[in-house]
Design a protein around this motif. Structure first.
Motif, PDB file in Angstrom:
ATOM      1  N   ILE A 166       0.750  -1.155  -0.152  1.00 11.59           N
ATOM      2  CA  ILE A 166      -0.036  -0.116  -0.022  1.00 11.59           C
ATOM      3  C   ILE A 166       1.018   1.285  -0.019  1.00 11.59           C
ATOM      4  O   ILE A 166       0.622   2.325  -0.706  1.00 11.59           O
ATOM      5  CB  ILE A 166      -0.904  -0.204   1.285  1.00 11.59           C
ATOM      6  CG1 ILE A 166      -1.998  -1.296   0.928  1.00 11.59           C
ATOM      7  CG2 ILE A 166      -1.772   1.290   1.432  1.00 11.59           C
ATOM      8  CD1 ILE A 166      -2.975  -1.214   2.191  1.00 11.59           C
ATOM      9  N   ILE A 167       1.951   1.198   0.835  1.00 10.48           N
ATOM     10  CA  ILE A 167       2.889   2.312   0.780  1.00 10.48           C
ATOM     11  C   ILE A 167       3.573   2.323  -0.607  1.00 10.48           C
ATOM     12  O   ILE A 167       3.638   3.585  -1.110  1.00 10.48           O
ATOM     13  CB  ILE A 167       4.070   2.237   1.974  1.00 10.48           C
ATOM     14  CG1 ILE A 167       3.440   1.687   3.129  1.00 10.48           C
ATOM     15  CG2 ILE A 167       4.940   3.340   1.940  1.00 10.48           C
ATOM     16  CD1 ILE A 167       3.611   2.734   4.479  1.00 10.48           C
ATOM     17  N   TRP A 168       3.782   1.510  -1.091  1.00 11.19           N
ATOM     18  CA  TRP A 168       4.449   1.335  -2.510  1.00 11.19           C
ATOM     19  C   TRP A 168       3.672   2.035  -3.353  1.00 11.19           C
ATOM     20  O   TRP A 168       4.010   2.940  -4.321  1.00 11.19           O
ATOM     21  CB  TRP A 168       5.128   0.278  -2.957  1.00 11.19           C
ATOM     22  CG  TRP A 168       5.697   0.179  -4.261  1.00 11.19           C
ATOM     23  CD1 TRP A 168       5.083  -0.256  -5.412  1.00 11.19           C
ATOM     24  CD2 TRP A 168       6.888   0.801  -4.717  1.00 11.19           C
ATOM     25  NE1 TRP A 168       5.970   0.033  -6.607  1.00 11.19           N
ATOM     26  CE2 TRP A 168       6.915   0.682  -5.883  1.00 11.19           C
ATOM     27  CE3 TRP A 168       7.855   1.451  -3.783  1.00 11.19           C
ATOM     28  CZ2 TRP A 168       8.069   1.263  -6.644  1.00 11.19           C
ATOM     29  CZ3 TRP A 168       8.919   1.921  -4.434  1.00 11.19           C
ATOM     30  CH2 TRP A 168       9.094   1.981  -5.770  1.00 11.19           C
ATOM     31  N   VAL A 169       2.243   1.934  -3.266  1.00 13.71           N
ATOM     32  CA  VAL A 169       1.320   2.867  -4.349  1.00 13.71           C
ATOM     33  C   VAL A 169       1.434   4.130  -4.133  1.00 13.71           C
ATOM     34  O   VAL A 169       1.472   4.894  -5.181  1.00 13.71           O
ATOM     35  CB  VAL A 169      -0.225   2.291  -3.959  1.00 13.71           C
ATOM     36  CG1 VAL A 169      -1.075   2.906  -4.739  1.00 13.71           C
ATOM     37  CG2 VAL A 169      -0.368   0.600  -4.204  1.00 13.71           C
ATOM     38  N   GLY A 170       1.482   4.571  -2.705  1.00 13.73           N
ATOM     39  CA  GLY A 170       1.884   5.972  -2.632  1.00 13.73           C
ATOM     40  C   GLY A 170       3.031   6.530  -3.330  1.00 13.73           C
ATOM     41  O   GLY A 170       3.204   7.633  -3.794  1.00 13.73           O
ATOM     42  N   VAL A 171       4.162   5.663  -3.084  1.00 13.67           N
ATOM     43  CA  VAL A 171       5.299   6.028  -3.469  1.00 13.67           C
ATOM     44  C   VAL A 171       5.276   6.294  -5.149  1.00 13.67           C
ATOM     45  O   VAL A 171       5.703   7.221  -5.603  1.00 13.67           O
ATOM     46  CB  VAL A 171       6.419   4.971  -3.086  1.00 13.67           C
ATOM     47  CG1 VAL A 171       7.922   5.505  -3.749  1.00 13.67           C
ATOM     48  CG2 VAL A 171       6.784   5.255  -1.561  1.00 13.67           C
ATOM     49  N   PHE A 172       4.990   5.205  -5.725  1.00 17.74           N
ATOM     50  CA  PHE A 172       5.121   5.277  -7.285  1.00 17.74           C
ATOM     51  C   PHE A 172       4.020   6.433  -7.831  1.00 17.74           C
ATOM     52  O   PHE A 172       4.524   6.881  -8.932  1.00 17.74           O
ATOM     53  CB  PHE A 172       4.902   3.706  -7.800  1.00 17.74           C
ATOM     54  CG  PHE A 172       3.561   3.330  -8.261  1.00 17.74           C
ATOM     55  CD1 PHE A 172       2.684   3.885  -9.197  1.00 17.74           C
ATOM     56  CD2 PHE A 172       3.276   2.165  -7.566  1.00 17.74           C
ATOM     57  CE1 PHE A 172       1.241   3.574  -9.482  1.00 17.74           C
ATOM     58  CE2 PHE A 172       1.916   1.805  -7.825  1.00 17.74           C
ATOM     59  CZ  PHE A 172       0.903   2.472  -8.635  1.00 17.74           C
ATOM     60  N   SER A 173       2.924   6.493  -7.136  1.00 16.33           N
ATOM     61  CA  SER A 173       2.003   7.470  -7.606  1.00 16.33           C
ATOM     62  C   SER A 173       2.699   8.835  -7.317  1.00 16.33           C
ATOM     63  O   SER A 173       2.788   9.692  -8.156  1.00 16.33           O
ATOM     64  CB  SER A 173       0.674   7.434  -6.898  1.00 16.33           C
ATOM     65  OG  SER A 173       0.271   6.174  -7.234  1.00 16.33           O
ATOM     66  N   VAL A 174       3.024   9.203  -6.271  1.00 16.78           N
ATOM     67  CA  VAL A 174       3.500  10.658  -5.695  1.00 16.78           C
ATOM     68  C   VAL A 174       4.572  10.915  -6.245  1.00 16.78           C
ATOM     69  O   VAL A 174       4.982  12.035  -6.805  1.00 16.78           O
ATOM     70  CB  VAL A 174       3.205  10.600  -4.212  1.00 16.78           C
ATOM     71  CG1 VAL A 174       3.979  12.063  -3.902  1.00 16.78           C
ATOM     72  CG2 VAL A 174       1.925  10.691  -3.734  1.00 16.78           C
ATOM     73  N   VAL A 175       5.818   9.998  -5.858  1.00 18.71           N
ATOM     74  CA  VAL A 175       7.053  10.202  -6.507  1.00 18.71           C
ATOM     75  C   VAL A 175       7.368  10.141  -7.766  1.00 18.71           C
ATOM     76  O   VAL A 175       7.739  11.139  -8.341  1.00 18.71           O
ATOM     77  CB  VAL A 175       8.068   9.567  -5.635  1.00 18.71           C
ATOM     78  CG1 VAL A 175       9.647   9.828  -6.084  1.00 18.71           C
ATOM     79  CG2 VAL A 175       7.940   9.671  -4.124  1.00 18.71           C
ATOM     80  N   TYR A 176       7.246   8.980  -8.584  1.00 16.44           N
ATOM     81  CA  TYR A 176       7.576   8.590  -9.677  1.00 16.44           C
ATOM     82  C   TYR A 176       6.485   9.130 -10.808  1.00 16.44           C
ATOM     83  O   TYR A 176       7.280   9.731 -11.817  1.00 16.44           O
ATOM     84  CB  TYR A 176       7.911   7.207  -9.933  1.00 16.44           C
ATOM     85  CG  TYR A 176       8.945   6.693  -9.353  1.00 16.44           C
ATOM     86  CD1 TYR A 176      10.265   6.881  -9.766  1.00 16.44           C
ATOM     87  CD2 TYR A 176       8.897   5.815  -7.844  1.00 16.44           C
ATOM     88  CE1 TYR A 176      11.279   6.318  -9.067  1.00 16.44           C
ATOM     89  CE2 TYR A 176       9.985   5.289  -7.232  1.00 16.44           C
ATOM     90  CZ  TYR A 176      11.113   5.862  -7.888  1.00 16.44           C
ATOM     91  OH  TYR A 176      12.453   5.216  -7.203  1.00 16.44           O
ATOM     92  N   LEU A 177       5.274   9.018 -10.784  1.00 19.39           N
ATOM     93  CA  LEU A 177       4.441   9.382 -11.874  1.00 19.39           C
ATOM     94  C   LEU A 177       4.169  10.869 -11.752  1.00 19.39           C
ATOM     95  O   LEU A 177       4.300  11.420 -12.855  1.00 19.39           O
ATOM     96  CB  LEU A 177       3.219   8.545 -11.613  1.00 19.39           C
ATOM     97  CG  LEU A 177       3.097   7.202 -11.894  1.00 19.39           C
ATOM     98  CD1 LEU A 177       2.010   6.365 -11.709  1.00 19.39           C
ATOM     99  CD2 LEU A 177       4.001   6.894 -13.090  1.00 19.39           C
ATOM    100  N   LEU A 178       3.801  11.431 -10.504  1.00 20.31           N
ATOM    101  CA  LEU A 178       3.614  12.883 -10.480  1.00 20.31           C
ATOM    102  C   LEU A 178       4.940  13.462 -10.578  1.00 20.31           C
ATOM    103  O   LEU A 178       4.820  14.664 -11.425  1.00 20.31           O
ATOM    104  CB  LEU A 178       3.218  13.318  -8.986  1.00 20.31           C
ATOM    105  CG  LEU A 178       1.591  13.263  -8.855  1.00 20.31           C
ATOM    106  CD1 LEU A 178       1.166  13.560  -7.256  1.00 20.31           C
ATOM    107  CD2 LEU A 178       0.886  14.099  -9.635  1.00 20.31           C
ATOM    108  N   GLY A 179       5.861  13.079 -10.246  1.00 23.30           N
ATOM    109  CA  GLY A 179       7.269  13.923 -10.365  1.00 23.30           C
ATOM    110  C   GLY A 179       7.692  13.732 -11.731  1.00 23.30           C
ATOM    111  O   GLY A 179       8.334  14.623 -12.487  1.00 23.30           O
ATOM    112  N   SER A 180       7.381  12.501 -12.776  1.00 25.45           N
ATOM    113  CA  SER A 180       7.909  12.644 -14.120  1.00 25.45           C
ATOM    114  C   SER A 180       7.116  13.354 -14.917  1.00 25.45           C
ATOM    115  O   SER A 180       7.604  13.899 -15.916  1.00 25.45           O
ATOM    116  CB  SER A 180       8.092  11.158 -14.423  1.00 25.45           C
ATOM    117  OG  SER A 180       6.731  10.694 -14.421  1.00 25.45           O
ATOM    118  N   GLY A 181       6.098  13.596 -14.510  1.00 29.30           N
ATOM    119  CA  GLY A 181       5.085  14.621 -15.243  1.00 29.30           C
ATOM    120  C   GLY A 181       5.494  15.988 -15.326  1.00 29.30           C
ATOM    121  O   GLY A 181       5.711  16.793 -16.180  1.00 29.30           O
ATOM    122  N   ALA A 182       6.058  16.515 -14.001  1.00 30.31           N
ATOM    123  CA  ALA A 182       6.517  17.786 -13.663  1.00 30.31           C
ATOM    124  C   ALA A 182       7.654  18.231 -14.494  1.00 30.31           C
ATOM    125  O   ALA A 182       8.248  17.553 -14.760  1.00 30.31           O
ATOM    126  CB  ALA A 182       6.545  18.227 -12.383  1.00 30.31           C
TER     127      ALA A 182
END
Lengths: 666, 213, 129
Positions: free
Chosen positions: B197-213
């Motif tokens: 569950i934590i990893w879901v938060g990590v990949f969504s917030v860090v990797y996916l949101l981060g790569s868009g910006a």
């Protein structure tokens, strides 16, 4: 080989810590010698150090807190003397030493006095009040205690090996960053708090689970004694807040050890984030401390007024409201950092709102006393003293919750007076009330009332003589943590405060005398009934001290004030003449896991502080191995045969029968 | 606490109308242990939330260093994510096998979970090592500090989980499906699923949101 | 403390524990959970890398998908339900989530204001140079 550790770590040039450390060392060695020579070591090992009995662990917590209270108190005395004489002079404490003393004083008083004291009382009393035989995780309970002791040990070790932090009790960066505090002081601070923090978290999980999952038959939520409710709230806060402290200190340590940039001035680090995170823990922390004290006062006021607690349900509601709101006010610790009017206003309003449930509690206690037959025994004195003192502290708190007022008072002696007003007047008075109230339960004899009352009056008046001058000095513009000052009008107040400190010390001495006198007269003070105060909750339904299994039967609860109910109706239960049928009882076995674990934690903590990396690895492997060995055990319980239970219980019943028939006649 | 498990209700009020539902006494150990661990997991999630908060505060503080979109590799993250999701599934299979006392499927489920966890760790380690080698270590900027700490903290938890998993397998091998072992297995499963569950938060917030910006 | 697993129904379920099911039903639960989780993950990865949707909606969509997936994990892997025997577990979780929300939300809000009014040193220098 030994990292940063060498002979320069021993403060040969500074007589005060060296002498203090030497005296403590000699004292500890003398006690150890006495224990070994007298042959008490096996007893201590089997009955205390490896004990997983919640009552024993509670007593050890309180013992640790009492010893640390003396240490933290010595720091306080040194500070008061320094400020009394350091007018236009350097006083007797050089700045770097003075800074260590106020940092150590705060750290010790919060983490190693207040915390272990309330956790100890909760450990001792809550399973008894719930009518069960132990906490949810007995061995883990022992681990938690010993990890707390490890933290205390490391803080005190800093007195003679190295130095302590000079940064204040919360080690704000950038001062606590490596560039401004290159020594080991901050590392001692952070690692001892990390280790004892794990212990506190374990205790919190344990007590939450105990209250929610281990209650005797019929002990519905709304029949639990108030102390159980406040224990639940306080430990929920521990579980929710201590991880924040762990994370924040971990970030600080990463900055210091691995060159990270959480709170540095360079590379985009943000100092203000530390204040934000540490206070997100720090504000719930004060409620972690004071909620159990509220519970203790509820029990004491109700018992000594001979009445059920007034407004029980509103009290429960107020407790749980405080539990949640305490997480919405943390910014009031840094109004002056400049978050702007809207943020400040919202947190200011939330801070004022939290005074409402607290006020509800005060009125409930007053209405409990109203119309009651009040007995002013020592615990009740502490309770009444608390109400007066805490109202003053609470009102000054509401005052500093107003952001514009806070801009004037922030960081001043007024603030120092305010938080001592609530922590001494709330937590410490509560701890003392609980200590006097439950001592007979823990040890089987009451404490001497005369010395107890003397202790109360000296502490009570000493408190006001010490801290009212600090309010005044704060109003006169004196800031906190001053090693010396040049303003003449502050001086008289500092001298009065020092005199107050002397009165407070007499109070502490009276408390020690009370213990000595009571132990000497223990036969005369013996409590044979198990119910010395005519109590109302289940801890008084068993003998004093309780047998290892607490209750021969799980009591069957039918309403609030379970034991009072039984006495009044002389319930045809465990107390009636019919001989009950006893069963075998299974109890958890003692285990050295906690002690061994704490040993490795100490090794690891010390090695981390001094950068002795091989020793860190050794400690980590040792701790893991201890867990695996513990997990591999085959027998974790032993059986107390029914005959033995019967023999123990009959003695208790005989003693109690007269008491029950007396109460039943009312 | 084995107390008087007196069976049967003596009350002639089967629907419990008009009376308080009486608490039945201490819960069995199975429930107590899992509940305690549940509380621990919640405290662990609060700890993670601090690292998430720190990341959110520091994400733009790149101090002239790289931004997230310049260093994140979507393919790696996808591999890691699939590994963890599958391992959550196999961990679930192992728990069912444990409840059914089926050693073969238990060992198989745990072994696959372990391998998937190790693949996850290897991919993450390679990503970290690569970043450090390019000069983008955690000391480079506050953004990288918070990134390494958040993702690394999750990685440390997975490592601890693998260690626990191996200990768990050894325990079943040595002791069989005893009640206390099953309790621990339940806690382990909770831990492993929570990490997911934590990893879901990590990949969504860090990797996916981060790569868009 | 013996382990009476035959305790009567009046006790709550332990966290992670399922109500009585056959092995087949339990496996099916995990399969459905895995399927949903993979689907949501794939959608997240797709949305993050595509130009097909309105760009400003992407962060919101990613957060919604993440929350949905956490829910899937809670229901299918951790077996959190709304049943009465699960109330204690759900309440504890709700308390934890409230704290998470307060800590993360509060920190972001407070720090945004602080950064605006009291910029960190290097930003301050940048602004005035």
């Amino acid at each position: 080989m030994l990292g940063k550790l060498d002979w320069s770590a021993i403060p040969f040039g500074q007589p005060i810590p060296l002498i203090a450390g030497g005296v403590v060392l000699v004292g500890v060695l003398a006690v150890l010698m006495w224990v070994v020579v007298k042959g008490h070591l096996p007893y201590l090992w089997h009955e205390w150090i490896t004990s997983v009995d919640h009552k024993r662990i509670g007593v050890m917590y309180i013992l640790l807190a009492s010893v640390m209270l003396l240490r933290g108190g010595s720091d306080a005395i040194m500070m008061r003397i320094q400020q009394a004489i350091a007018f236009q002079s350097q006083g007797y404490l050089p700045p770097e030493h003075y800074n260590q003393i106020f940092s150590a004083h705060g750290t010790i008083m919060i983490f190693f006095v207040a915390m272990p004291f309330v956790i100890g009382l909760m450990n001792l009393v809550v399973p008894l009040q719930l009518g069960v035989r132990d906490v949810a995780f007995p061995t883990l309970n022992s681990v938690g205690f010993w990890l707390t002791a490890t933290g205390a040990l490391l803080v005190n070790l800093s007195l003679v090996v190295g130095e302590f932090a000079r940064t204040g009790w919360l080690a704000f960066p950038p001062l606590s960053e490596l560039s401004y505090s290159p020594g080991v002081g901050v590392d001692y601070y952070a690692w001892s708090l990390q280790i004892s923090g794990v212990g506190t978290l374990v205790a919190g999980i344990n007590l939450v689970t105990t209250v929610l999952k281990l209650r005797t038959k019929g002990m519905n939520y709304l029949r639990m004694p108030m102390f159980c409710w406040t224990t639940l709230a306080s430990n929920l806060l521990i579980v929710a807040a201590f991880p924040i402290l762990t994370a924040t200190l971990a970030m600080l340590l990463l900055d210091r050890y691995l060159g990270f940039h959480f709170f540095t001035n360079e590379a985009g680090g943000n100092v203000m984030m530390f204040m934000n995170l540490i206070w997100a823990w720090g504000h719930p922390e004060v409620y972690i401390l004071v909620l159990p004290a509220f519970g203790i006062f509820s029990e004491v006021v109700s018992t000594f007024s001979g009445k059920a607690l007034f407004g029980y349900r509103s009290m429960v509601l107020a407790t749980m409201a405080i539990c949640v709101i305490s997480f919405m006010v943390w910014l009031h610790h840094f109004f002056t950092m400049g978050a702007g009017p809207d943020v400040n206003a919202i947190f200011g309003i939330a801070s004022m709102i939290i005074a409402v449930p607290t006020g509800v509690k005060i009125y409930n206690w007053l209405f409990t006393m109203y119309g009651g037959r009040i007995r002013f025994a020592t615990p009740m004195l502490w309770a009444v003293g608390f109400m007066v003192t805490f109202i003053i502290g609470g009102l000054t708190g509401v005052l500093v919750a107003v952001p514009p007022a806070d801009f004037m008072l922030h960081n001043s002696m007024f603030l120092v007076a305010h938080f001592h007003n609530v922590i001494i007047g709330g937590v410490l008075f509560g701890a003392f009330a609980g200590f006097e109230y439950w001592f007979p339960k823990a040890f089987g004899f009451r404490l001497d009332e005369r010395w107890g009352k003397l202790a109360f009056w000296f502490t009570f008046s000493g408190f006001y003589i010490t801290f009212v001058p600090l309010y005044v000095a704060g109003m006169l513009g004196m800031t906190r943590r001053m090693q010396h000052y040049d303003v003449a009008e502050w001086r008289p107040w500092m001298i009065v405060a020092a005199i107050g400190m002397a009165v407070l010390s007499i109070g502490v001495i009276c408390q020690i005398m009370q213990l000595v006198v009571s132990i000497r007269n223990r036969e005369a003070l013996r409590d044979r009934t198990g119910d010395p105060w005519d109590g109302r909750s289940l801890e008084w339904a068993t003998s004093s001290p309780p047998p290892v299994f607490n209750f021969a039967f799980h009591p069957d609860v039918r309403g609030e004030d379970a034991y009072w109910d039984m006495k009044v109706h002389a319930r045809k239960q465990a107390l009636e003449h019919a001989v009950p049928e006893y069963h075998d009882i299974e109890m958890p076995r003692n285990s050295p896991t906690g002690f061994v674990c704490a040993f490795f934690a100490t090794v690891m903590g010390f090695a981390l502080i001094w950068h002795i990396w091989w020793m860190v690895i050794l400690g980590a492997i040792g701790a893991f191995a201890t867990f695996v060995v513990f997990a591999w055990r085959d027998h974790d319980e032993y059986v107390i045969p029914a005959a033995e239970v019967a023999a123990i219980d009959r003695v208790n019943l005989e003693e109690r029968r007269s008491l029950v028939s007396m109460a039943g006649a009312v | 606490m084995s107390m008087t498990a007196t069976a049967g209700h003596t009350h002639a009020d089967p629907h419990q109308i008009g009376r308080v539902v009486e608490h039945t006494g201490p819960a069995p150990k199975r429930i107590v242990t899992a509940y305690g661990f549940w509380i621990f997991l919640i405290s662990d999630i609060v700890m993670f939330s601090c690292f998430f908060a720190a990341y959110a505060v520091l994400v733009d503080q790149t101090a002239g260093g790289p931004k997230g979109s310049e260093i994140f590799d979507q393919r790696n993250v996808a591999i890691e994510t699939v590994c963890l999701l599958l391992s959550s599934f196999t961990c679930g299979m192992a728990s069912i096998a444990a409840d059914e006392h089926n050693r073969f499927w238990f060992y198989l489920g745990m072994a696959v979970t372990c391998v998937l966890g190790l693949i996850f760790l290897a991919v993450e380690f390679r990503e970290f090592a690569d970043l450090v080698a390019r000069g983008y270590g955690p000391s480079r900027s506050a953004f990288l500090t918070s990134f390494f700490s958040l993702v690394g903290c999750h990685g440390l938890h997975v490592s601890a989980g693998v260690l626990w998993l191996l200990t768990m397998m050894a325990q079943v091998f040595a002791k069989g499906f005893r009640a206390d072992i099953l309790r621990r297995m339940r806690c382990f499963a909770l831990f492993w699923h929570a990490l997911d569950i934590i990893w879901v938060g990590v990949f969504s917030v860090v990797y996916l949101l981060g790569s868009g910006a | 403390m013996s382990d009476r697993t035959d305790a009567p129904i009046e006790h709550d379920l332990a966290p992670g524990e399922e109500a009585q099911h056959t092995v087949g039903e339990r496996i099916l639960g995990y399969v459905v959970g895995l399927g949903l989780a993979l689907l949501l993950t794939a959608t997240s990865f797709f949305i993050a890398g595509t130009n097909l949707v309105w760009q400003p909606s992407i962060p919101v969509a990613l957060i919604v998908l993440a929350i949905a997936q956490m829910g899937v994990h809670l229901v299918f892997f951790l077996h959190i339900t709304t049943g009465a025997d699960n109330t204690n577990n759900v309440l504890a979780l709700a308390f934890g989530l409230l704290i998470v929300f307060l800590v993360v939300g509060g920190t972001v809000w407070i720090m945004a204001h602080l950064n605006q009014n009291m910029p960190p040193m290097d930003q301050f220098i940048r602004m005035h140079s």
